[in-house]
Enzyme design. Structure first.
Site, PDB file in Angstrom:
ATOM      1  N   CYS A 198      -3.161   1.313   6.839  1.00  0.00           N
ATOM      2  CA  CYS A 198      -3.409   0.478   8.030  1.00  0.00           C
ATOM      3  C   CYS A 198      -4.044   1.285   9.153  1.00  0.00           C
ATOM      4  O   CYS A 198      -4.818   0.765   9.945  1.00  0.00           O
ATOM      5  CB  CYS A 198      -2.105  -0.153   8.490  1.00  0.00           C
ATOM      6  SG  CYS A 198      -0.783   1.063   8.669  1.00  0.00           S
ATOM      7  N   GLY A 245       2.171  -6.135   7.327  1.00  0.00           N
ATOM      8  CA  GLY A 245       1.183  -6.757   6.448  1.00  0.00           C
ATOM      9  C   GLY A 245      -0.039  -7.190   7.233  1.00  0.00           C
ATOM     10  O   GLY A 245      -0.363  -6.605   8.268  1.00  0.00           O
ATOM     11  N   SER A 246      -0.699  -8.226   6.737  1.00  0.00           N
ATOM     12  CA  SER A 246      -1.978  -8.638   7.316  1.00  0.00           C
ATOM     13  C   SER A 246      -1.777  -9.448   8.592  1.00  0.00           C
ATOM     14  O   SER A 246      -0.715 -10.031   8.814  1.00  0.00           O
ATOM     15  CB  SER A 246      -2.735  -9.485   6.289  1.00  0.00           C
ATOM     16  OG  SER A 246      -1.975 -10.654   6.012  1.00  0.00           O
ATOM     17  N   ASN A 255       0.798  -1.238   0.000  1.00  0.00           N
ATOM     18  CA  ASN A 255       0.000   0.000   0.000  1.00  0.00           C
ATOM     19  C   ASN A 255       0.826   1.281   0.000  1.00  0.00           C
ATOM     20  O   ASN A 255       0.415   2.285  -0.552  1.00  0.00           O
ATOM     21  CB  ASN A 255      -1.012   0.001   1.153  1.00  0.00           C
ATOM     22  CG  ASN A 255      -0.355  -0.173   2.493  1.00  0.00           C
ATOM     23  OD1 ASN A 255       0.638  -0.887   2.626  1.00  0.00           O
ATOM     24  ND2 ASN A 255      -0.888   0.477   3.492  1.00  0.00           N
ATOM     25  N   GLU A 258       7.848   0.982  15.303  1.00  0.00           N
ATOM     26  CA  GLU A 258       8.616   1.586  14.225  1.00  0.00           C
ATOM     27  C   GLU A 258       8.540   3.098  14.389  1.00  0.00           C
ATOM     28  O   GLU A 258       7.750   3.612  15.158  1.00  0.00           O
ATOM     29  CB  GLU A 258       8.069   1.143  12.863  1.00  0.00           C
ATOM     30  CG  GLU A 258       8.360  -0.335  12.641  1.00  0.00           C
ATOM     31  CD  GLU A 258       8.266  -0.764  11.202  1.00  0.00           C
ATOM     32  OE1 GLU A 258       7.328  -0.338  10.522  1.00  0.00           O
ATOM     33  OE2 GLU A 258       9.134  -1.547  10.774  1.00  0.00           O
ATOM     34  N   GLU A 310       3.837  -5.240  12.310  1.00  0.00           N
ATOM     35  CA  GLU A 310       2.980  -4.072  12.050  1.00  0.00           C
ATOM     36  C   GLU A 310       1.815  -4.576  11.219  1.00  0.00           C
ATOM     37  O   GLU A 310       1.955  -4.809  10.008  1.00  0.00           O
ATOM     38  CB  GLU A 310       3.762  -3.005  11.264  1.00  0.00           C
ATOM     39  CG  GLU A 310       4.844  -2.314  12.061  1.00  0.00           C
ATOM     40  CD  GLU A 310       4.291  -1.315  13.065  1.00  0.00           C
ATOM     41  OE1 GLU A 310       3.073  -1.084  13.097  1.00  0.00           O
ATOM     42  OE2 GLU A 310       5.096  -0.780  13.843  1.00  0.00           O
TER      43      GLU A 310
END
Ligand code: NAD
Length: 478
Positions: free
Chosen positions: A284, A228-229, A151, A459, A250
């Site tokens: 996200c 990611g997911s 994304n 992060e 994340e």
């Protein structure tokens, strides 16, 4: 249009896949094939890890101020190449022009920020009384794998890789197979124009099962940063648990954006809309559960719908770009059906846009649902498109209860003129980032990470730099 061939970047050079196989890359604004992307396998992972391992001692032992200088040079080069990098991202993701340019500036900021912080990794002295000298050292883990989504491809790569590099680790980035171009180009620029030593930053492209899994399982990889997911995060977590491998996860979100009746609605309405429509909702942190105090519910819903009415789906300067993958395009359509079945009211959107002028691209309509309760699937599941739902609340306590009633906990917003309430509510929300009176406020300096199923580790900010080191304690009997 010519079809581009994209290959791994290992040990400072472009490398064809050991398998000889490629996967197709698409332009989401038209659905056309635009690239053949190297389909990596464990053999390519082995080569990249060997290169990163060989490059480690010199990079780790370099004086931090010199390492930082190379990263700062990368920031300069990213700005110099901003147009081409943004063009690559637009071709692969369909992003609106302003969105792509903003994200590339963010990439430069990450390298600038962590380049400057390379010298900030200090140990401390521990007082054991006379007779001992005890101190800590912050040491890099070694070879790090950064597994990335599609994304915000280069922005997320920079977010994970720049602190890892600043701390003296060497890195293998594994981009999504849908969006490999910009990360590959950055690796090339870093080595060819910025003096980054070969093998310090490698890129292996391909599929999650075929590249991501062998990377996590590789015995010489010492830490994984995964973005990611939740589904893939769990799979990565299982393998990492076997290896006792440190992990940053994340993952997804279903973030609440709470509007109290005392808020300045002329600021809140456009802010709330931006908070879930940015990057066509493929964010996200998107604020997709809009919790509104009952007394202003109808007013705000009308204001939101009104400011969305003028937004256009399309390529180029249009506000709403396409979904970046065909799978995501289909997923949003499924949620239109789910919302219908659950009895939600589409105040705007809720079906595909008129295809006229959209060139066969993967476009969906910005959508706002009212008549939603927090137990409906559209309020609980991450859609990852330009879709939000409005849920009314009566009291501050109820707003907090609904906001926290989710398996996720990535971000949360609140809009109020009451300073005491802002601090009180912020303290009670279960999420890693809280925004007051501006959704997604912050920058590369502000730590980011999840509560609950949104992940762990942090992060951004100084926090991330620490996450890419472990602490060694040395004690000497004098
Ligand atoms: P995804 O989980 O399908 O893929 C992410 C990456 O993991 C890809 O590179 C993929 O190839 C790889 N992968 C997949 N399965 C793997 C496995 N078993 N082992 C190792 N690697 C594997 O996610 P996506 O569809 O690319 O991205 C969308 C998701 O990412 C959304 O849920 C979104 O919320 C989340 N996301 C989170 C953040 C954040 O900072 N928290 C940022 C962006 C996106």
């Amino acid at each position: 249009m010519t079809i581009q061939r994209l290959e791994h970047f290992i040990n400072g050079v472009t490398s064809p896949p050991a398998s000889g196989a490629y996967v197709e890359g698409f332009n989401p604004a038209s659905g056309a094939v635009i690239s053949h992307v190297a389909r990596g396998t464990a053999n390519d992972v082995d080569a990249a890890v060997a290169a990163a391992k060989a490059a480690l001692p010199a990079w780790r032992d370099m004086r931090p101020i010199a390492r930082g200088r190379i990263l700062t040079e990368m920031a300069r080069a990213i700005r110099a190449h901003a147009d081409e990098l943004a063009a690559i991202e637009r071709r692969e993701t369909g992003k609106a022009v302003a969105q792509a340019r903003g994200e590339i500036e963010g990439v430069a900021l990450y390298f600038e920020f962590y380049g400057g912080l390379a010298t900030a990794l200090q140990g401390e002295q521990i007082n054991l009384g006379n007779g001992y000298h005890s101190y800590t050292r912050r040491e890099p883990y070694g070879v790090i794998a950064a597994i990335l989504p599609w994304n915000a491809p280069l922005n997320q790569a920079a977010r994970a890789c720049s602190p890892a590099l600043a701390a003296g680790n060497t890195v293998i980035a594994k981009p999504s197979e849908a969006t490999s171009g910009s990360v590959l180009e950055l690796a090339r620029i870093a080595v060819q124009e910025c003096g980054l030593p070969k093998g310090v930053f490698n890129v292996v492209t391909g599929l999650g099962k075929e590249v991501g899994e062998p990377l996590v399982a590789h015995r010489d990889v010492r830490k994984v940063a995964f973005t990611g997911s939740v589904r893939a995060g769990r799979e990565v977590g299982r393998v990492a648990a076997e290896r006792i491998l440190p992990l940053t996860l994340e993952l997804g979100g279903k973030s609440p954006d709470i509007v109290f009746a005392d808020a300045d609605l002329t600021l809140a309405a456009p802010g709330v809309v931006r908070g879930f429509l940015m990057n066509a909702g493929q964010v996200c942190l998107a604020g997709t559960r809009i919790l509104v105090e009952r007394s202003i519910h109808d007013t705000l819903v009308n204001m939101l719908a009104e400011s969305m009415r003028t937004m256009r789906a399309g390529s180029g300067d249009a506000e709403i770009g396409p979904m970046t993958t065909r799978g995501q395009y289909e997923k949003v359509q499924e949620y239109y059906e789910i919302a219908r079945a659950e009895g939600a009211t589409a105040m705007i959107g809720g079906a595909l846009p008129d295809p006229h002028g959209l060139d066969g691209g993967w476009y969906v309509s910005p959508t706002l649902y009212a008549g939603v309760t927090n137990h409906m699937r559209i309020a609980r599941e991450e859609i990852f498109g330009p879709v939000a739902c409005v849920i009314p609340f009566a009291t501050e306590a109820e707003a907090i209860e609904i906001a926290n009633d989710t398996e996720y906990g990535l971000g949360a917003g609140l809009w109020t003129r009451d300073l005491a309430r802002a601090h009180r509510v912020a303290a009670q929300l279960d999420a890693g980032q809280i925004y007051v009176n501006e959704y997604l406020a912050g920058g590369v300096e502000t730590p980011l990470g999840g509560y609950k199923s949104s992940g762990y580790g942090r992060e951004k900010g100084l926090e991330a730099l620490h996450h890419y080191t472990h602490v060694k304690c040395v004690t000497i009997k004098l």
